[in-house]
Design a protein around this motif. Structure first.
Motif, PDB file in Angstrom:
ATOM      1  N   MET A 127      42.453  58.176  31.059  1.00 37.76           N
ATOM      2  CA  MET A 127      42.004  59.540  30.922  1.00 37.76           C
ATOM      3  C   MET A 127      40.980  59.854  32.015  1.00 37.76           C
ATOM      4  SD  MET A 127      39.586  61.083  27.917  1.00 37.76           S
ATOM      5  CE  MET A 127      40.802  60.754  26.674  1.00 37.76           C
ATOM      6  N   ILE A 128      41.069  61.069  32.545  1.00 34.09           N
ATOM      7  CA  ILE A 128      40.053  61.534  33.483  1.00 34.09           C
ATOM      8  C   ILE A 128      39.480  62.849  32.969  1.00 34.09           C
ATOM      9  CG2 ILE A 128      41.144  60.392  35.448  1.00 34.09           C
ATOM     10  CD1 ILE A 128      41.988  63.167  36.429  1.00 34.09           C
ATOM     11  N   VAL A 129      38.262  63.128  33.388  1.00 36.66           N
ATOM     12  CA  VAL A 129      37.577  64.377  33.030  1.00 36.66           C
ATOM     13  C   VAL A 129      37.403  65.186  34.304  1.00 36.66           C
ATOM     14  CG1 VAL A 129      35.453  65.391  32.123  1.00 36.66           C
ATOM     15  CG2 VAL A 129      36.412  63.353  31.044  1.00 36.66           C
ATOM     16  N   VAL A 130      37.796  66.459  34.228  1.00 34.08           N
ATOM     17  CA  VAL A 130      37.690  67.357  35.373  1.00 34.08           C
ATOM     18  C   VAL A 130      36.856  68.556  34.965  1.00 34.08           C
ATOM     19  CG1 VAL A 130      38.949  68.827  37.001  1.00 34.08           C
ATOM     20  CG2 VAL A 130      39.935  66.635  36.276  1.00 34.08           C
ATOM     21  N   LYS A 131      35.750  68.753  35.659  1.00 32.43           N
ATOM     22  CA  LYS A 131      34.904  69.904  35.382  1.00 32.43           C
ATOM     23  C   LYS A 131      35.263  71.030  36.338  1.00 32.43           C
ATOM     24  CE  LYS A 131      31.023  72.480  35.804  1.00 32.43           C
ATOM     25  NZ  LYS A 131      30.269  73.008  36.932  1.00 32.43           N
ATOM     26  N   LEU A 132      35.743  72.130  35.783  1.00 33.57           N
ATOM     27  CA  LEU A 132      36.064  73.316  36.579  1.00 33.57           C
ATOM     28  C   LEU A 132      34.836  74.207  36.610  1.00 33.57           C
ATOM     29  CD1 LEU A 132      39.666  74.332  35.443  1.00 33.57           C
ATOM     30  CD2 LEU A 132      38.958  73.715  37.734  1.00 33.57           C
ATOM     31  N   GLY A 133      34.197  74.281  37.752  1.00 29.93           N
ATOM     32  CA  GLY A 133      32.972  75.061  37.879  1.00 29.93           C
ATOM     33  C   GLY A 133      33.174  76.528  37.534  1.00 29.93           C
ATOM     34  N   GLY A 134      32.153  77.109  36.930  1.00 29.56           N
ATOM     35  CA  GLY A 134      32.213  78.526  36.592  1.00 29.56           C
ATOM     36  C   GLY A 134      32.355  79.417  37.806  1.00 29.56           C
ATOM     37  N   SER A 135      32.042  78.867  38.984  1.00 31.72           N
ATOM     38  CA  SER A 135      32.199  79.646  40.215  1.00 31.72           C
ATOM     39  C   SER A 135      33.669  79.920  40.526  1.00 31.72           C
ATOM     40  CB  SER A 135      31.535  78.926  41.396  1.00 31.72           C
ATOM     41  OG  SER A 135      32.105  77.644  41.568  1.00 31.72           O
ATOM     42  N   LEU A 136      34.571  79.220  39.849  1.00 31.18           N
ATOM     43  CA  LEU A 136      36.005  79.465  40.055  1.00 31.18           C
ATOM     44  C   LEU A 136      36.518  80.637  39.227  1.00 31.18           C
ATOM     45  CD1 LEU A 136      35.755  76.437  41.109  1.00 31.18           C
ATOM     46  CD2 LEU A 136      38.171  76.295  40.561  1.00 31.18           C
ATOM     47  N   TYR A 137      35.657  81.214  38.404  1.00 29.05           N
ATOM     48  CA  TYR A 137      36.034  82.295  37.499  1.00 29.05           C
ATOM     49  C   TYR A 137      36.852  83.386  38.197  1.00 29.05           C
ATOM     50  CZ  TYR A 137      35.343  86.433  34.535  1.00 29.05           C
ATOM     51  OH  TYR A 137      35.527  87.570  33.789  1.00 29.05           O
ATOM     52  N   GLN A 138      36.398  83.820  39.365  1.00 31.95           N
ATOM     53  CA  GLN A 138      37.105  84.862  40.111  1.00 31.95           C
ATOM     54  C   GLN A 138      37.762  84.331  41.378  1.00 31.95           C
ATOM     55  OE1 GLN A 138      33.804  87.825  40.354  1.00 31.95           O
ATOM     56  NE2 GLN A 138      35.293  89.213  39.423  1.00 31.95           N
TER      57      GLN A 138
END
Length: 195
Positions: free
Chosen positions: A1-12
């Motif tokens: 298993m891996i964990v990937v954090k999608l930054g909130g800066s990717l919102y738009q």
């Protein structure tokens, strides 16, 4: 298993949907947990704190819920992915899932409750709890060739709690620029972060 954090800066960002497509495809080979950033939802918490003057514990609780809001949005873009709330609800390890953190985090003695901790540190904490193979932090404009956690903290890329959480249990950590979704692999990072 891996964990990937999608930054909130990717919102738009135009890279958001390609990242989701890439993670969905790769989840057929390796279980993936997505940790959402707070994005504009967390920014509203900061503005509300300035206007109303509530304390950092309240702001932290609201920021956790901001992550969940972005996570719910992401789940609407990823049909058939599972959402879960840890530590209240343990993951059953589906191929692709999204963490929706909630007030249960306020009861975790190893987590501070102020702006020193953000979704980056919470993603690391979750990756450690699940003994993930690696943690990947996706950010819009990370500096190239900087792999020191302390240096990344000093220039505002990582939060103040990240170093202490990283030192409590070693896990491979990498930062990837948002525009590099085609280069992302499930392999252990060659350019990993260090203390």
């Amino acid at each position: 298993m891996i964990v990937v954090k999608l930054g909130g800066s990717l919102y738009q960002a135009e890279e958001l949907r390609p990242w989701l497509a890439a993670l969905k495809a790769l989840s057929q080979e390796q279980n993936i947990i997505i940790v959402p950033g707070g994005g504009p939802f967390a920014e509203q918490v900061r503005k509300a704190q300035q206007i109303h003057g509530f304390n950092n514990i309240i702001a932290h609780h609201m920021a956790i819920l901001a992550m969940s809001q972005f996570g719910i949005l992401l789940s609407s873009l990823l049909p058939n992915c599972q959402t879960f709330s840890y530590p209240n609800q343990h993951l059953v390890t589906p191929p692709l899932s999204i963490w929706l953190p909630d007030k249960q985090l306020l009861e975790q003695p190893d987590l501070v409750q102020n702006w020193d901790i953000t979704s980056d540190s919470l993603a690391l904490w979750l990756a450690q709890k699940y003994q993930a193979k690696k943690l990947t932090l996706i950010k819009c404009n990370p500096p190239e060739h900087v792999t020191s956690i302390d240096k990344l903290n000093k220039i505002g890329i990582l939060d103040n709690a990240f170093s202490a959480i990283a030192s409590s249990r070693t896990i491979p950590i990498e930062i990837i620029a948002a525009n590099r979704y085609k280069q992302f692999t499930l392999d252990l990072p060659t350019n990993r972060l260090y203390q």
